[in-house]
Design a protein around this motif. Structure first.
Motif, PDB file in Angstrom:
ATOM      1  N   GLN A 106     -14.838   7.416 -62.178  1.00 46.73           N
ATOM      2  CA  GLN A 106     -15.398   8.189 -63.288  1.00 46.73           C
ATOM      3  C   GLN A 106     -14.304   8.453 -64.322  1.00 46.73           C
ATOM      4  N   MET A 107     -14.588   8.109 -65.577  1.00 44.13           N
ATOM      5  CA  MET A 107     -13.640   8.287 -66.669  1.00 44.13           C
ATOM      6  C   MET A 107     -13.772   9.690 -67.266  1.00 44.13           C
ATOM      7  N   PRO A 108     -12.778  10.116 -68.065  1.00 42.03           N
ATOM      8  CA  PRO A 108     -12.830  11.465 -68.652  1.00 42.03           C
ATOM      9  C   PRO A 108     -14.060  11.732 -69.498  1.00 42.03           C
ATOM     10  N   ASP A 109     -14.635  10.695 -70.124  1.00 44.78           N
ATOM     11  CA  ASP A 109     -15.829  10.887 -70.962  1.00 44.78           C
ATOM     12  C   ASP A 109     -17.119  10.848 -70.157  1.00 44.78           C
ATOM     13  N   GLY A 110     -17.006  10.759 -68.844  1.00 46.82           N
ATOM     14  CA  GLY A 110     -18.185  10.758 -67.996  1.00 46.82           C
ATOM     15  C   GLY A 110     -18.728   9.378 -67.670  1.00 46.82           C
ATOM     16  N   SER A 111     -18.227   8.347 -68.329  1.00 44.59           N
ATOM     17  CA  SER A 111     -18.679   6.985 -68.041  1.00 44.59           C
ATOM     18  C   SER A 111     -18.013   6.474 -66.765  1.00 44.59           C
ATOM     19  N   PHE A 112     -18.467   5.299 -66.313  1.00 46.51           N
ATOM     20  CA  PHE A 112     -17.944   4.751 -65.066  1.00 46.51           C
ATOM     21  C   PHE A 112     -17.300   3.388 -65.310  1.00 46.51           C
ATOM     22  N   THR A 113     -16.215   3.150 -64.614  1.00 44.82           N
ATOM     23  CA  THR A 113     -15.570   1.843 -64.600  1.00 44.82           C
ATOM     24  C   THR A 113     -15.454   1.396 -63.146  1.00 44.82           C
ATOM     25  N   TYR A 114     -15.024   0.142 -62.960  1.00 50.27           N
ATOM     26  CA  TYR A 114     -15.029  -0.447 -61.621  1.00 50.27           C
ATOM     27  C   TYR A 114     -13.728  -1.200 -61.389  1.00 50.27           C
ATOM     28  N   THR A 115     -13.250  -1.164 -60.169  1.00 52.50           N
ATOM     29  CA  THR A 115     -11.968  -1.781 -59.862  1.00 52.50           C
ATOM     30  C   THR A 115     -11.921  -2.255 -58.416  1.00 52.50           C
ATOM     31  N   ARG A 116     -11.048  -3.240 -58.175  1.00 59.86           N
ATOM     32  CA  ARG A 116     -10.746  -3.664 -56.803  1.00 59.86           C
ATOM     33  C   ARG A 116      -9.398  -3.075 -56.356  1.00 59.86           C
ATOM     34  N   ASP A 117      -8.727  -2.395 -57.264  1.00 61.77           N
ATOM     35  CA  ASP A 117      -7.420  -1.806 -56.978  1.00 61.77           C
ATOM     36  C   ASP A 117      -7.610  -0.501 -56.219  1.00 61.77           C
ATOM     37  N   GLY A 118      -7.264  -0.516 -54.947  1.00 59.74           N
ATOM     38  CA  GLY A 118      -7.438   0.663 -54.114  1.00 59.74           C
ATOM     39  C   GLY A 118      -6.176   1.450 -53.865  1.00 59.74           C
ATOM     40  N   SER A 119      -5.202   1.379 -54.787  1.00 59.58           N
ATOM     41  CA  SER A 119      -3.966   2.159 -54.623  1.00 59.58           C
ATOM     42  C   SER A 119      -4.206   3.571 -55.162  1.00 59.58           C
ATOM     43  N   PHE A 120      -4.847   4.398 -54.337  1.00 55.60           N
ATOM     44  CA  PHE A 120      -5.264   5.727 -54.754  1.00 55.60           C
ATOM     45  C   PHE A 120      -4.201   6.785 -54.433  1.00 55.60           C
ATOM     46  N   GLN A 121      -4.358   7.923 -55.100  1.00 56.98           N
ATOM     47  CA  GLN A 121      -3.470   9.057 -54.907  1.00 56.98           C
ATOM     48  C   GLN A 121      -4.310  10.315 -54.754  1.00 56.98           C
ATOM     49  N   MET A 122      -3.641  11.447 -54.570  1.00 52.74           N
ATOM     50  CA  MET A 122      -4.315  12.743 -54.499  1.00 52.74           C
ATOM     51  C   MET A 122      -3.804  13.606 -55.641  1.00 52.74           C
ATOM     52  N   ASP A 123      -4.722  14.194 -56.433  1.00 46.54           N
ATOM     53  CA  ASP A 123      -4.277  15.007 -57.565  1.00 46.54           C
ATOM     54  C   ASP A 123      -4.061  16.455 -57.134  1.00 46.54           C
ATOM     55  N   ALA A 124      -3.780  17.336 -58.102  1.00 48.38           N
ATOM     56  CA  ALA A 124      -3.463  18.741 -57.799  1.00 48.38           C
ATOM     57  C   ALA A 124      -4.646  19.487 -57.200  1.00 48.38           C
ATOM     58  N   GLN A 125      -5.851  18.982 -57.400  1.00 49.28           N
ATOM     59  CA  GLN A 125      -7.042  19.611 -56.832  1.00 49.28           C
ATOM     60  C   GLN A 125      -7.403  19.052 -55.461  1.00 49.28           C
ATOM     61  N   GLY A 126      -6.646  18.057 -55.019  1.00 54.53           N
ATOM     62  CA  GLY A 126      -6.923  17.438 -53.734  1.00 54.53           C
ATOM     63  C   GLY A 126      -7.900  16.294 -53.811  1.00 54.53           C
ATOM     64  N   ARG A 127      -8.316  15.904 -55.034  1.00 55.36           N
ATOM     65  CA  ARG A 127      -9.271  14.806 -55.185  1.00 55.36           C
ATOM     66  C   ARG A 127      -8.576  13.457 -55.020  1.00 55.36           C
ATOM     67  N   ILE A 128      -9.318  12.477 -54.512  1.00 57.66           N
ATOM     68  CA  ILE A 128      -8.814  11.107 -54.424  1.00 57.66           C
ATOM     69  C   ILE A 128      -9.025  10.460 -55.796  1.00 57.66           C
ATOM     70  N   VAL A 129      -7.924  10.038 -56.423  1.00 51.59           N
ATOM     71  CA  VAL A 129      -7.973   9.521 -57.789  1.00 51.59           C
ATOM     72  C   VAL A 129      -7.212   8.197 -57.873  1.00 51.59           C
ATOM     73  N   ASN A 130      -7.441   7.468 -58.987  1.00 47.80           N
ATOM     74  CA  ASN A 130      -6.685   6.232 -59.211  1.00 47.80           C
ATOM     75  C   ASN A 130      -5.368   6.547 -59.913  1.00 47.80           C
ATOM     76  N   ALA A 131      -4.633   5.527 -60.323  1.00 46.22           N
ATOM     77  CA  ALA A 131      -3.301   5.725 -60.909  1.00 46.22           C
ATOM     78  C   ALA A 131      -3.349   6.504 -62.207  1.00 46.22           C
ATOM     79  N   GLN A 132      -4.497   6.492 -62.911  1.00 43.93           N
ATOM     80  CA  GLN A 132      -4.635   7.224 -64.164  1.00 43.93           C
ATOM     81  C   GLN A 132      -5.184   8.639 -63.959  1.00 43.93           C
ATOM     82  N   GLY A 133      -5.404   9.037 -62.710  1.00 46.16           N
ATOM     83  CA  GLY A 133      -5.886  10.382 -62.411  1.00 46.16           C
ATOM     84  C   GLY A 133      -7.381  10.550 -62.489  1.00 46.16           C
ATOM     85  N   ASN A 134      -8.127   9.441 -62.536  1.00 47.04           N
ATOM     86  CA  ASN A 134      -9.583   9.520 -62.609  1.00 47.04           C
ATOM     87  C   ASN A 134     -10.174   9.446 -61.198  1.00 47.04           C
TER      88      ASN A 134
END
Length: 262
Positions: A106-134
């Motif tokens: 989910q992008m900041p504007d509410g739209s959705f994008t798709y990826t095969r890149d599964g190198s995820f992280q955890m943000d300050a809220q504990g959410r699983i996010v991609n490298a850009q924090g989405n």
């Protein structure tokens, strides 16, 4: 002289071919990158004598014609969505898809994008996010001070909460597939958007209904083969040189023609 324009179209086509190959090689180590190739078609022909036309008053038919081609054009740079090899990383939040499907972001504007890149992280809220924090969809929040993060083949995420020894399911990462994966629009950052050519996104659960499974602590590598790309690069370079030779030969012929009028 027609040959100059024909050869020039060939040089332009091979220049684009080299650009595509160079992008493939540049992304040799990009996670889940899908290589491209260039598709060419010949240009419209000048039919000096049409094959099958009547050749005489007696009704004889021309068995062959005289067709002069106008060169080459690029019709597309399709992306090859073949599976890349999996590489172990040891990181609990790295996930590789083995088979069909894309992660939904989910992008900041509410739209959705798709990826095969599964190198995820955890943000300050504990959410699983991609490298850009989405956030990955559906949004999953990892409880504070939890341990034993595990993601199974279907994308179910479990953790062990403080004071407990029993794993708890906190959500499930979904996968999305498309009728025509090659119709997705790349936008950079290893992300794609759907288009009318790709078809509507079809959300589902990993390891069911033909979707691939998830491999925790793994990442999918680019499907670029270095040897194949270098071979294609050499072929493109030689094709460019041959078209340049045609331009040189056509120029010499024009010089000879113009010299006849001196």
């Amino acid at each position: 002289m027609r040959a100059l324009h024909t050869a020039a179209s060939g040089m332009a086509a091979q220049e684009l071919n080299v650009q595509v190959i160079s992008n493939n090689i540049a992304n040799l180590r990009t996670t889940a990158f899908k290589k491209q190739r260039v598709a060419f078609q010949d240009l419209i022909y000048d039919h000096v004598r049409r094959v099958g036309a009547q050749a005489s008053d007696q009704g004889t038919i021309l068995p062959v014609g005289v067709d002069i081609g106008g060169g080459v054009k690029t019709v597309g740079t399709p992306r090859l969505m073949t599976q890349g090899t999996l590489s172990q990383t040891g990181n609990d939040l790295d996930i590789a898809i083995r088979g069909e499907g894309f992660f939904k972001i989910q992008m900041p504007d509410g739209s959705f994008t798709y990826t095969r890149d599964g190198s995820f992280q955890m943000d300050a809220q504990g959410r699983i996010v991609n490298a850009q924090g989405n956030p990955v969809q559906p949004t999953i929040t990892i409880p504070q001070n939890s341990s034993g993060l595990a993601i199974n083949a279907q994308g179910q995420v479990t953790v062990t909460l403080p004071g407990s020894t029993t794993p708890v399911n906190i959500g499930q990462i979904g996968l999305t597939r498309f009728i025509n994966k090659a119709g997705l629009q790349p936008i950079g950052d290893n992300l794609f958007t759907d288009t009318p050519a790709s078809g509507a996104p079809q959300d589902g659960i990993a390891n069911t209904d033909g979707l691939g499974d998830m491999q925790q602590s793994n990442l999918e590598q680019a499907n670029v083969e270095a040897v194949s790309e270098i071979s294609d690069l050499i072929a493109a370079q030689r094709a460019y040189e041959m078209n340049a030779k045609v331009i040189s030969a056509a120029d010499q012929m024009l010089q000879s023609t113009s010299g006849m009028f001196r």
